[in-house]
Design an enzyme around this catalytic site. Structure first.
Site, PDB file in Angstrom:
ATOM      1  N   ASN A   9       0.876  -1.176   0.000  1.00 22.17           N
ATOM      2  CA  ASN A   9       0.000   0.000   0.000  1.00 22.17           C
ATOM      3  C   ASN A   9       0.912   1.224   0.000  1.00 22.17           C
ATOM      4  OD1 ASN A   9      -1.820   2.031   0.472  1.00 22.17           O
ATOM      5  ND2 ASN A   9      -2.288   1.427   2.582  1.00 22.17           N
ATOM      6  N   LYS A  11      -0.019   4.230  -0.280  1.00 25.93           N
ATOM      7  CA  LYS A  11      -0.725   5.388   0.297  1.00 25.93           C
ATOM      8  C   LYS A  11      -0.548   6.605  -0.616  1.00 25.93           C
ATOM      9  CE  LYS A  11       0.223   3.434   4.799  1.00 25.93           C
ATOM     10  NZ  LYS A  11       0.081   3.596   6.225  1.00 25.93           N
ATOM     11  N   HIS A  96      -9.451   1.110   4.902  1.00 23.22           N
ATOM     12  CA  HIS A  96      -8.179   1.310   5.613  1.00 23.22           C
ATOM     13  C   HIS A  96      -8.416   2.251   6.800  1.00 23.22           C
ATOM     14  CE1 HIS A  96      -4.046   2.488   6.432  1.00 23.22           C
ATOM     15  NE2 HIS A  96      -3.678   1.386   5.792  1.00 23.22           N
ATOM     16  N   GLU A  98      -6.863   4.677   7.850  1.00 24.27           N
ATOM     17  CA  GLU A  98      -6.670   6.107   7.548  1.00 24.27           C
ATOM     18  C   GLU A  98      -7.922   6.674   6.884  1.00 24.27           C
ATOM     19  OE1 GLU A  98      -3.007   5.520   5.461  1.00 24.27           O
ATOM     20  OE2 GLU A  98      -2.050   4.967   7.352  1.00 24.27           O
ATOM     21  N   GLU A 168      -5.275  -5.253  10.627  1.00 20.04           N
ATOM     22  CA  GLU A 168      -4.274  -4.206  10.827  1.00 20.04           C
ATOM     23  C   GLU A 168      -4.524  -3.488  12.148  1.00 20.04           C
ATOM     24  OE1 GLU A 168      -2.445  -2.918   6.869  1.00 20.04           O
ATOM     25  OE2 GLU A 168      -4.185  -1.639   7.186  1.00 20.04           O
ATOM     26  N   GLY A 174       2.504   2.066  10.621  1.00 19.07           N
ATOM     27  CA  GLY A 174       3.429   3.186  10.447  1.00 19.07           C
ATOM     28  C   GLY A 174       4.133   3.599  11.724  1.00 19.07           C
ATOM     29  N   SER A 214       3.473  -2.430  10.189  1.00 17.40           N
ATOM     30  CA  SER A 214       4.937  -2.437  10.292  1.00 17.40           C
ATOM     31  C   SER A 214       5.568  -3.785   9.954  1.00 17.40           C
ATOM     32  CB  SER A 214       5.398  -1.965  11.684  1.00 17.40           C
ATOM     33  OG  SER A 214       4.942  -0.648  11.924  1.00 17.40           O
TER      34      SER A 214
HETATM   35  C1  PEP Z   1      -0.702   0.009   5.932  1.00 13.67           C
HETATM   36  O1  PEP Z   1      -0.682   1.133   5.497  1.00 13.67           O
HETATM   37  O2  PEP Z   1      -1.669  -0.719   5.670  1.00 13.67           O
HETATM   38  C2  PEP Z   1       0.426  -0.460   6.751  1.00 13.67           C
HETATM   39  C3  PEP Z   1       0.368  -1.636   7.294  1.00 13.67           C
HETATM   40  O3  PEP Z   1       1.491   0.411   6.886  1.00 13.67           O
HETATM   41  P1  PEP Z   1       2.926   0.064   7.555  1.00 13.67           P
HETATM   42  O4  PEP Z   1       3.404  -1.221   6.972  1.00 13.67           O
HETATM   43  O5  PEP Z   1       3.787   1.217   7.207  1.00 13.67           O
HETATM   44  O6  PEP Z   1       2.678  -0.063   9.033  1.00 13.67           O
END
Ligand code: PEP
Length: 257
Positions: A9, A11, A96, A98, A168, A174, A214
């Site tokens: 992703n 983003k 997501h 966000e 998630e 992040g 992460s």
């Molecule tokens: C994500 O944006 O879905 C995500 C898991 O980001 P990151 O791997 O940076 O934590």
């Protein structure tokens, strides 16, 4: 057997020029090598046609980060499923954290998008997961169950094979914090058994459940080794060809065990 899905992703990163370079780098890393699982990159909409082009005639797939529920019309700023299909996209990330947090997307709205995507033959990657304070209070299962509940009622289990869930934990996105493999497995197993109760064992067995938060080369092996972890949704580490490819290699190695 569920095929592992390693999904990136990007983003709101990598405009057309940067996206093309990065997609080409990923293709170059796998030149002449086989990948038996699935690799997907979801760039911003404006970069999507360039990534599709870079991935042509390779096993890499390009997908989207969002989509709207209608086919076309007066919906300024939105993108439809048919537009994504025209670009040959199979996958779209939905719900997501966000989008839930900054764009006020609700479970109901997300459920309608998931239904639209599945009915049109595309594959949603539905993101669910609890926030830090919700985990502190031990509410993680109740939160995820609520996020899944409407969708599993709206959608028929015949779509199980195309339905992908990404667990998630918001506190791990992040942040550099990762769920332990045991925490991830516990939540993935819970999600699969909830799907099994709502649909059936056979359907639940077909649904892929990705871990996101992460994930990086250093922790991918222990996360991907868990029974109910069928891949990763990767943010930061998907913006570097090296780290994304390393995670793909780990998935390939585990698939041979
Ligand atoms: C994500 O944006 O879905 C995500 C898991 O980001 P990151 O791997 O940076 O934590």
């Amino acid at each position: 057997m569920r095929k592992t899905l390693i999904a990136g992703n990007w983003k709101m990163n990598a405009g057309p020029t940067e996206a093309k370079v990065l997609a080409d780098e990923m293709v170059a890393k796998w030149e002449g090598k086989e990948f038996s699982q699935e690799a997907l990159i979801c760039p911003p909409f404006v970069s999507l046609p360039f990534v599709v082009k870079s991935f042509r005639d390779t096993f890499f797939k390009a997908g989207a980060q969002n989509v709207y529920t209608e086919n076309n019309g007066a919906y300024t700023g939105e993108i439809s499923v048919s537009m994504l299909k025209e670009l040959t996209c199979e996958y779209v990330i939905l719900g997501h954290s966000e989008r839930r947090e900054y764009f006020n997307e609700t479970d109901d709205f997300i459920a309608k998008k998931v239904r639209k995507v599945l009915n049109e033959g595309m594959k949603p990657i539905l993101c669910v997961g609890e926030k830090f304070d919700q985990r502190q209070q031990g509410d993680q299962k109740a939160v995820v169950q609520k996020q899944l509940s409407n969708i599993l009622s709206l959608v028929n289990e015949s779509h199980a094979e195309n339905f992908v869930v990404a667990y998630e934990p918001v506190w791990a996105i992040g942040t550099g914090e990762t769920a332990t493999p045991e925490q991830a497995q516990e939540m993935h197993q819970f999600i699969r058994s909830f799907i099994s109760n709502k649909w059936s064992d056979e359907a639940a067995d077909k649904v892929r459940i990705l871990y996101g938060g992460s994930m990086k080369p250093a922790n991918a092996e222990e996360l991907l080794s868990q029974n109910d972890v069928d891949g990763g949704l990767i943010g930061g580490a998907s913006l570097k060809a090296d780290s994304f490819s390393e995670i793909m290699s780990i998935a390939e190695k585990l698939s041979k065990n």
